[in-house]
Each structure stands twice: as structure tokens, then as C-alpha cells.
Write an enzyme that holds these catalytic residues in place. Structure first.
Site, PDB file in Angstrom:
ATOM      1  N   LYS A  16       0.838  -1.201   0.000  1.00 46.64           N
ATOM      2  CA  LYS A  16       0.000   0.000   0.000  1.00 46.64           C
ATOM      3  C   LYS A  16       0.880   1.262   0.000  1.00 46.64           C
ATOM      4  CE  LYS A  16      -3.639  -2.431   2.604  1.00 46.64           C
ATOM      5  NZ  LYS A  16      -4.443  -2.424   3.861  1.00 46.64           N
ATOM      6  N   TYR A  56     -11.990  -2.762  -2.910  1.00 49.49           N
ATOM      7  CA  TYR A  56     -12.523  -2.970  -1.555  1.00 49.49           C
ATOM      8  C   TYR A  56     -14.047  -3.091  -1.514  1.00 49.49           C
ATOM      9  CZ  TYR A  56      -8.050  -2.360   0.904  1.00 49.49           C
ATOM     10  OH  TYR A  56      -6.772  -2.528   1.409  1.00 49.49           O
ATOM     11  N   ASN A 119      -1.428  -0.284   7.557  1.00 49.10           N
ATOM     12  CA  ASN A 119      -0.852  -1.622   7.778  1.00 49.10           C
ATOM     13  C   ASN A 119      -0.058  -2.159   6.579  1.00 49.10           C
ATOM     14  OD1 ASN A 119      -3.009  -2.279   6.187  1.00 49.10           O
ATOM     15  ND2 ASN A 119      -4.002  -3.649   7.655  1.00 49.10           N
ATOM     16  N   HIS A 122      -1.503  -5.604   1.566  1.00 43.27           N
ATOM     17  CA  HIS A 122      -2.763  -6.328   1.374  1.00 43.27           C
ATOM     18  C   HIS A 122      -2.449  -7.709   0.820  1.00 43.27           C
ATOM     19  CE1 HIS A 122      -6.703  -7.474  -0.178  1.00 43.27           C
ATOM     20  NE2 HIS A 122      -6.057  -7.846  -1.271  1.00 43.27           N
ATOM     21  N   GLU A 133      -9.211 -10.475  -7.548  1.00 47.06           N
ATOM     22  CA  GLU A 133      -8.261  -9.372  -7.404  1.00 47.06           C
ATOM     23  C   GLU A 133      -7.187  -9.417  -8.491  1.00 47.06           C
ATOM     24  OE1 GLU A 133      -8.987  -8.907  -2.595  1.00 47.06           O
ATOM     25  OE2 GLU A 133      -7.093  -9.772  -3.277  1.00 47.06           O
TER      26      GLU A 133
HETATM   27  P1  RTP Z   1      -6.310  -6.549   3.492  1.00 46.29           P
HETATM   28  O1  RTP Z   1      -7.613  -6.910   2.809  1.00 46.29           O
HETATM   29  O2  RTP Z   1      -5.847  -5.155   3.196  1.00 46.29           O
HETATM   30  O3  RTP Z   1      -5.243  -7.583   3.349  1.00 46.29           O
HETATM   31  O4  RTP Z   1      -6.638  -6.523   5.019  1.00 46.29           O
HETATM   32  P2  RTP Z   1      -7.388  -7.599   5.843  1.00 46.29           P
HETATM   33  O5  RTP Z   1      -8.027  -8.633   4.976  1.00 46.29           O
HETATM   34  O6  RTP Z   1      -6.405  -8.071   6.865  1.00 46.29           O
HETATM   35  O7  RTP Z   1      -8.516  -6.727   6.527  1.00 46.29           O
HETATM   36  P3  RTP Z   1      -9.992  -6.314   6.027  1.00 46.29           P
HETATM   37  O8  RTP Z   1     -10.908  -6.565   7.160  1.00 46.29           O
HETATM   38  O9  RTP Z   1     -10.299  -6.893   4.687  1.00 46.29           O
HETATM   39  O10 RTP Z   1      -9.810  -4.751   5.908  1.00 46.29           O
HETATM   40  C1  RTP Z   1      -9.176  -4.205   4.792  1.00 46.29           C
HETATM   41  C2  RTP Z   1      -8.322  -3.061   5.207  1.00 46.29           C
HETATM   42  O11 RTP Z   1      -9.133  -2.036   5.755  1.00 46.29           O
HETATM   43  C3  RTP Z   1      -8.395  -1.323   6.720  1.00 46.29           C
HETATM   44  N1  RTP Z   1      -9.129  -1.310   7.976  1.00 46.29           N
HETATM   45  N2  RTP Z   1      -9.291  -0.237   8.683  1.00 46.29           N
HETATM   46  N3  RTP Z   1     -11.048  -0.140  11.829  1.00 46.29           N
HETATM   47  C4  RTP Z   1     -10.375   0.351  10.791  1.00 46.29           C
HETATM   48  O12 RTP Z   1     -10.083   1.515  10.692  1.00 46.29           O
HETATM   49  C5  RTP Z   1      -9.990  -0.583   9.760  1.00 46.29           C
HETATM   50  N4  RTP Z   1     -10.266  -1.866   9.720  1.00 46.29           N
HETATM   51  C6  RTP Z   1      -9.718  -2.336   8.571  1.00 46.29           C
HETATM   52  C7  RTP Z   1      -7.051  -1.997   6.875  1.00 46.29           C
HETATM   53  O13 RTP Z   1      -6.120  -1.299   6.072  1.00 46.29           O
HETATM   54  C8  RTP Z   1      -7.310  -3.371   6.304  1.00 46.29           C
HETATM   55  O14 RTP Z   1      -6.114  -3.932   5.818  1.00 46.29           O
END
Ligand code: RTP
Length: 155
Positions: A16, A56, A119, A122, A133
């Protein structure tokens, strides 16, 4: 054991904008490469907000959706496809928990990030999302098929 590229699992992995700006591209690529996964596609792009919303789309009801899409489209992203046995699930393990505060040390987020909104990386969370994707970010001709000498020592 003979392994044919055509039957190998693939995952979409993206560094990212925060990871790019912080100079962590080589560090992140190195972790996947040393593990034994194979890089089959890579490019650096600044996604539009519309594109970020497509990426997303599963999260569009979440309160952080708008900020998240603004962030993903705020600068260059390194988009990649990595290939290897179990790369989707194990890639998530290399990456660590979504919230870097909960990611184990030794993981990418555990070692290199502090808060969930920054973070740095992705990774696809399953075979269906990986397929979607990869198709969203890459044209078929951007995906390479090649064998490396290392493969016969990895498999
Ligand atoms: P990614 O898709 O980016 O690999 O992340 P992930 O599956 O671990 O997490 P996901 O639940 O799919 O969330 C996607 C991205 O959204 C951001 N996020 N912000 N509470 C918050 O502010 C929050 N929660 C999630 C994070 O950047 C996460 O990677």
C-alpha cells in the site's frame, strides 16, 4: 517432484502507499521471495479512487470504507501476483493480523507497522478473492509463466 505452473496457486499481494513511501518494497518482496514463493507479476500504479472502491467493494458498508479508498488511491501501490503451494493462506501468515497491534513479531505487519489504517500490505483472503483481485489488477498477458531452477529444490 514435478510441479507445473498451470496448477499452482496464486495470490494477489499489494504494498500500500504507506509501505511504498516508507521504503519497504524490497523488505516485503524479500520475505515472500526467501520463503520460496515465485513472483509472476509486478507493477507500480497509483489507483484512482474508483478503482480502490472496486478493490474494496466487499467493505463498502464499513464506516472506514471511504477513508480506506482515499488512502489506497493516495499514492503509488506495488501490485503483485505471487505463486506457490499454499501461497494464499501462508501469504496471510507472513503478512500477520489486520491490526498491527495484534500481529505477531516476525510477521510483516508485526515487524513493520503500528496502526490498522496504515498496515502497509494487502493479501487475498481466499481462492475466490485471489482470482477476482488478480483479474481486477492485471491483464492476462501481464501474468508470466516460467520455471525457475530453485523450484526443484523447493518442491
Ligand atoms: P487486506 O484486505 O488489506 O489484506 O486486510 P485484511 O483482509 O487483513 O482486513 P480487512 O478486514 O479486509 O480490511 C481491509 C483493510 O481495511 C483497513 N481497515 N481499517 N477499523 C479500521 O479503521 C480498519 N479496519 C480495517 C485496513 O487497512 C485493512 O487492511
Amino acid at each position: 517432484k514435478e510441479v507445473h505452473a498451470a496448477e499452482m496457486e496464486r495470490s494477489f499481494i499489494a504494498i500500500k502507499p504507506d509501505g511504498v513511501q516508507r521504503g519497504l518494497i524490497a523488505e516485503i518482496i524479500s520475505r515472500f521471495e526467501r520463503k520460496g514463493f515465485k513472483l509472476v507479476a509486478i507493477k507500480i500504479v497509483i489507483p484512482t479512487k474508483d478503482f480502490a472502491q472496486k478493490h474494496y467493494h466487499d467493505l463498502k458498508e464499513r464506516p472506514f470504507f471511504n477513508g480506506l479508498c482515499d488512502f489506497l488511491s493516495s499514492g503509488p501501490v506495488v501490485a503483485m501476483v505471487w505463486e506457490g503451494e499454499g501461497v494464499i493462506k501462508y501469504g496471510r501468515k507472513l503478512i500477520g493480523a489486520t491490526d498491527p497491534q495484534k500481529s505477531e513479531p516476525g510477521t510483516i505487519r508485526g515487524d513493520l507497522a503500528v496502526v490498522v489504517g496504515r498496515n502497509i500490505i494487502h493479501g487475498s483472503d481466499g481462492p475466490e478473492t485471489a482470482k477476482d483481485e488478480i483479474n481486477l489488477w492485471f491483464k492476462p498477458e501481464e501474468l508470466t509463466n516460467y520455471s525457475s531452477n530453485a523450484e526443484k529444490w523447493i518442491y
